[in-house]
Design an enzyme around this catalytic site. Structure first.
Site, PDB file in Angstrom:
ATOM      1  N   ARG A 146       0.836  -1.217   0.000  1.00 44.66           N
ATOM      2  CA  ARG A 146       0.000   0.000   0.000  1.00 44.66           C
ATOM      3  C   ARG A 146       0.873   1.271   0.000  1.00 44.66           C
ATOM      4  O   ARG A 146       0.532   2.271   0.641  1.00 44.66           O
ATOM      5  CB  ARG A 146      -0.950   0.035   1.200  1.00 44.66           C
ATOM      6  CG  ARG A 146      -1.972  -1.079   1.240  1.00 44.66           C
ATOM      7  CD  ARG A 146      -2.995  -0.936   0.123  1.00 44.66           C
ATOM      8  NE  ARG A 146      -4.138  -1.821   0.310  1.00 44.66           N
ATOM      9  CZ  ARG A 146      -4.176  -3.095  -0.081  1.00 44.66           C
ATOM     10  NH1 ARG A 146      -3.139  -3.642  -0.693  1.00 44.66           N
ATOM     11  NH2 ARG A 146      -5.260  -3.823   0.121  1.00 44.66           N
TER      12      ARG A 146
ATOM     13  N   GLU B 106      -5.015   3.988   6.411  1.00 48.35           N
ATOM     14  CA  GLU B 106      -4.610   3.816   5.020  1.00 48.35           C
ATOM     15  C   GLU B 106      -5.276   4.837   4.096  1.00 48.35           C
ATOM     16  O   GLU B 106      -4.761   5.159   3.025  1.00 48.35           O
ATOM     17  CB  GLU B 106      -4.979   2.384   4.611  1.00 48.35           C
ATOM     18  CG  GLU B 106      -4.204   1.831   3.459  1.00 48.35           C
ATOM     19  CD  GLU B 106      -5.058   1.753   2.221  1.00 48.35           C
ATOM     20  OE1 GLU B 106      -4.579   2.214   1.172  1.00 48.35           O
ATOM     21  OE2 GLU B 106      -6.197   1.256   2.309  1.00 48.35           O
TER      22      GLU B 106
ATOM     23  N   SER C  34     -10.552  -0.917   2.980  1.00 51.24           N
ATOM     24  CA  SER C  34      -9.797  -1.042   4.235  1.00 51.24           C
ATOM     25  C   SER C  34      -9.422   0.346   4.747  1.00 51.24           C
ATOM     26  O   SER C  34      -8.776   1.103   4.034  1.00 51.24           O
ATOM     27  CB  SER C  34      -8.509  -1.825   4.016  1.00 51.24           C
ATOM     28  OG  SER C  34      -8.787  -3.101   3.536  1.00 51.24           O
TER      29      SER C  34
HETATM   30  N1  EPU Z   1     -10.307 -10.955   9.968  1.00 56.67           N
HETATM   31  C1  EPU Z   1     -10.982 -11.024  11.171  1.00 56.67           C
HETATM   32  N2  EPU Z   1     -12.025 -10.153  11.363  1.00 56.67           N
HETATM   33  C2  EPU Z   1     -12.405  -9.263  10.432  1.00 56.67           C
HETATM   34  C3  EPU Z   1     -11.691  -9.179   9.220  1.00 56.67           C
HETATM   35  C4  EPU Z   1     -10.631 -10.050   9.010  1.00 56.67           C
HETATM   36  O1  EPU Z   1     -10.684 -11.818  12.041  1.00 56.67           O
HETATM   37  O2  EPU Z   1     -13.365  -8.534  10.669  1.00 56.67           O
HETATM   38  C5  EPU Z   1      -9.232 -11.938   9.730  1.00 56.67           C
HETATM   39  C6  EPU Z   1      -9.702 -12.988   8.730  1.00 56.67           C
HETATM   40  O3  EPU Z   1     -10.343 -14.033   9.345  1.00 56.67           O
HETATM   41  C7  EPU Z   1      -8.415 -13.423   8.097  1.00 56.67           C
HETATM   42  C8  EPU Z   1      -7.582 -12.179   8.121  1.00 56.67           C
HETATM   43  O4  EPU Z   1      -8.151 -11.312   9.087  1.00 56.67           O
HETATM   44  O5  EPU Z   1      -7.782 -14.402   8.890  1.00 56.67           O
HETATM   45  C9  EPU Z   1      -7.454 -11.507   6.781  1.00 56.67           C
HETATM   46  O6  EPU Z   1      -8.733 -11.078   6.327  1.00 56.67           O
HETATM   47  P1  EPU Z   1      -9.044 -10.759   4.776  1.00 56.67           P
HETATM   48  O7  EPU Z   1      -8.692 -11.933   3.945  1.00 56.67           O
HETATM   49  O8  EPU Z   1     -10.433 -10.249   4.703  1.00 56.67           O
HETATM   50  O9  EPU Z   1      -7.988  -9.667   4.363  1.00 56.67           O
HETATM   51  P2  EPU Z   1      -7.497  -8.331   5.097  1.00 56.67           P
HETATM   52  O10 EPU Z   1      -6.077  -8.512   5.451  1.00 56.67           O
HETATM   53  O11 EPU Z   1      -8.434  -7.947   6.170  1.00 56.67           O
HETATM   54  C10 EPU Z   1      -6.575  -7.285   2.887  1.00 56.67           C
HETATM   55  C11 EPU Z   1      -6.655  -5.992   2.141  1.00 56.67           C
HETATM   56  C12 EPU Z   1      -7.968  -5.886   1.386  1.00 56.67           C
HETATM   57  C13 EPU Z   1      -8.064  -7.059   0.412  1.00 56.67           C
HETATM   58  C14 EPU Z   1      -7.962  -8.359   1.217  1.00 56.67           C
HETATM   59  C15 EPU Z   1      -7.926  -9.590   0.336  1.00 56.67           C
HETATM   60  C16 EPU Z   1      -5.331  -4.431   3.452  1.00 56.67           C
HETATM   61  C17 EPU Z   1      -5.325  -3.231   4.307  1.00 56.67           C
HETATM   62  N3  EPU Z   1      -6.518  -4.878   3.060  1.00 56.67           N
HETATM   63  O12 EPU Z   1      -7.595  -7.274   3.886  1.00 56.67           O
HETATM   64  O13 EPU Z   1      -7.943  -4.685   0.634  1.00 56.67           O
HETATM   65  O14 EPU Z   1      -9.276  -7.033  -0.325  1.00 56.67           O
HETATM   66  O15 EPU Z   1      -6.729  -8.363   1.981  1.00 56.67           O
HETATM   67  O16 EPU Z   1      -6.705  -9.675  -0.319  1.00 56.67           O
HETATM   68  O17 EPU Z   1      -4.263  -4.955   3.125  1.00 56.67           O
HETATM   69  C18 EPU Z   1      -8.580  -2.382   0.538  1.00 56.67           C
HETATM   70  O18 EPU Z   1      -7.383  -2.110   0.531  1.00 56.67           O
HETATM   71  O19 EPU Z   1      -9.471  -1.495   0.480  1.00 56.67           O
HETATM   72  C19 EPU Z   1      -9.002  -3.791   0.653  1.00 56.67           C
HETATM   73  C20 EPU Z   1     -10.280  -4.138   0.754  1.00 56.67           C
END
Ligand code: EPU
Length: 337
Positions: A162, A333, A237
């Protein structure tokens, strides 16, 4: 080119926040962009792309320049690869769909990300195992001070998670006018390793996926977890996933054995901010017209007529609480205006 006064930005930011631009102009050509940048009548200028990564906490006391440059061109191709140039004002998802229609591979995992092409390199958008940098060739820019064009190649952009030079030294100095991508025409490289994609493909009964299938799977996953900004205002995010030292991680893990983690080096671990926020008890909480999304705690939402400053205050409360519980500083972010 028409300059409007006291212009509502509500439909120009995906959070759907009501804020006014003192002056507003939509730019459809580089010549118009140069002419508007060279005028002294409006000393303060604010560049607006798709409005998908910002939170407006106040009116914008400037000339808001909405970059609406359109066009998609094939720059070069051979049997295997194609270089495609898209202008900054193209909607990101529509551009991804255009590539898939032509069977050009590389962007399918980035389906349904809100915003425009021109903003994508600034934060090196990424999702489901792929980042923009993986297919990026270069971007053309206009330097605001000199009105000269400047080409940024891959190494010039200093992409990170990012991150790019456009959030650092080059911040506020250049306007990205187009981005060129290197895409595959055959033997597409499929990125299905991100767990949820494989599960989704299985559910779709697809065992030998095409790039179009992967896009469909990503769209289904996003729609199941992330709010559609057309229905519920949001900026994706709101925070970055923090990276912490392994000793710090082990300490947290002793109290919270279920903490998810991604080792990024021998000494550093990335932990999902969404998990931290959920564990701190914020997931699904609403305060009047705004709150934390019920399916993904990393996303703050505007259910109607929330004020940007209220959402910002909530973000600070979340940051402070996460720090108190985990001793982790989570970084915002989204651009706070
Ligand atoms: N999780 C939780 N609770 C929540 C959300 C997530 O426990 O409410 C846990 C999930 O269970 C999982 C982990 O966190 O173990 C990761 O969750 P997820 O796969 O949803 O990905 P993220 O790390 O929360 C990132 C990006 C997203 C992108 C997703 C999928 C960032 C800041 N965000 O989210 O990007 O869509 O991975 O690759 O890196 C964005 O930048 O606007 C965005 C949506």
């Amino acid at each position: 080119m028409q300059i409007l006064n006291n212009f509502s930005l509500k439909s120009y930011n995906t959070f759907g926040i009501e804020a006014k631009a003192k002056h507003f102009v939509s730019i459809k050509s580089i010549d118009d962009l140069k002419s508007v940048l060279s005028t002294d009548n409006y000393p303060e200028k604010f560049i607006l792309g798709g409005g998908s990564n910002m939170l407006l906490t106040q009116d914008v006391n400037a000339l808001v320049i909405h970059i609406d440059l359109k066009g998609i061109e094939i720059v070069e191709e051979n049997d295997n690869y194609v270089e495609v140039k898209a202008y900054a004002g193209e909607n990101w998802h529509s551009f991804v769909q255009w590539c898939l229609k032509h069977d050009f591979g590389g962007l399918e995992n980035l389906s349904l990300i809100p915003g425009n092409v021109g903003s994508a390199p600034i934060q090196n958008i990424g999702a489901y195992g792929v980042e923009l940098k993986d297919v990026f060739v270069s971007c053309e820019t206009l330097e605001i001070g000199s009105l000269k064009t400047a080409l940024f190649k891959f190494d010039d952009c200093r992409f990170g998670y990012r991150e790019s030079i456009f959030k650092q030294e080059a911040k506020g100095k250049y306007i990205i006018t187009s981005v060129t991508f290197l895409l595959t025409k055959k033997d597409h490289i499929l990125n299905t390793k991100y767990g949820a994609i494989e599960a989704e493909l299985q559910q779709m009964s697809v065992s030998n996926p095409s790039i179009q299938d992967i896009s469909k799977a990503v769209i289904a996953i996003r729609q199941s977890k992330l709010p559609d900004p057309k229905e519920i205002g949001n900026s994706g995010s709101f925070f970055k996933n923090p990276v912490i030292h392994i000793e710090h991680f082990e300490e947290i893990k002793s109290n919270f054995p279920e903490i998810p983690s991604y080792f990024i080096s021998e000494s550093e671990v990335k932990v999902p901010a969404g998990w931290l926020i959920e564990t701190a008890g914020f997931k699904g909480k609403t305060l009047g017209d705004y709150g934390i999304h019920k399916k993904q705690a990393l996303v703050l939402v505007n259910y109607g007529n929330a004020k940007g400053s209220d959402i910002f205050d909530l973000a600070v409360l979340i940051q402070n609480t996460i720090y108190r519980i985990f001793k982790i500083e989570i970084e915002i972010e989204v651009n706070i205006i």
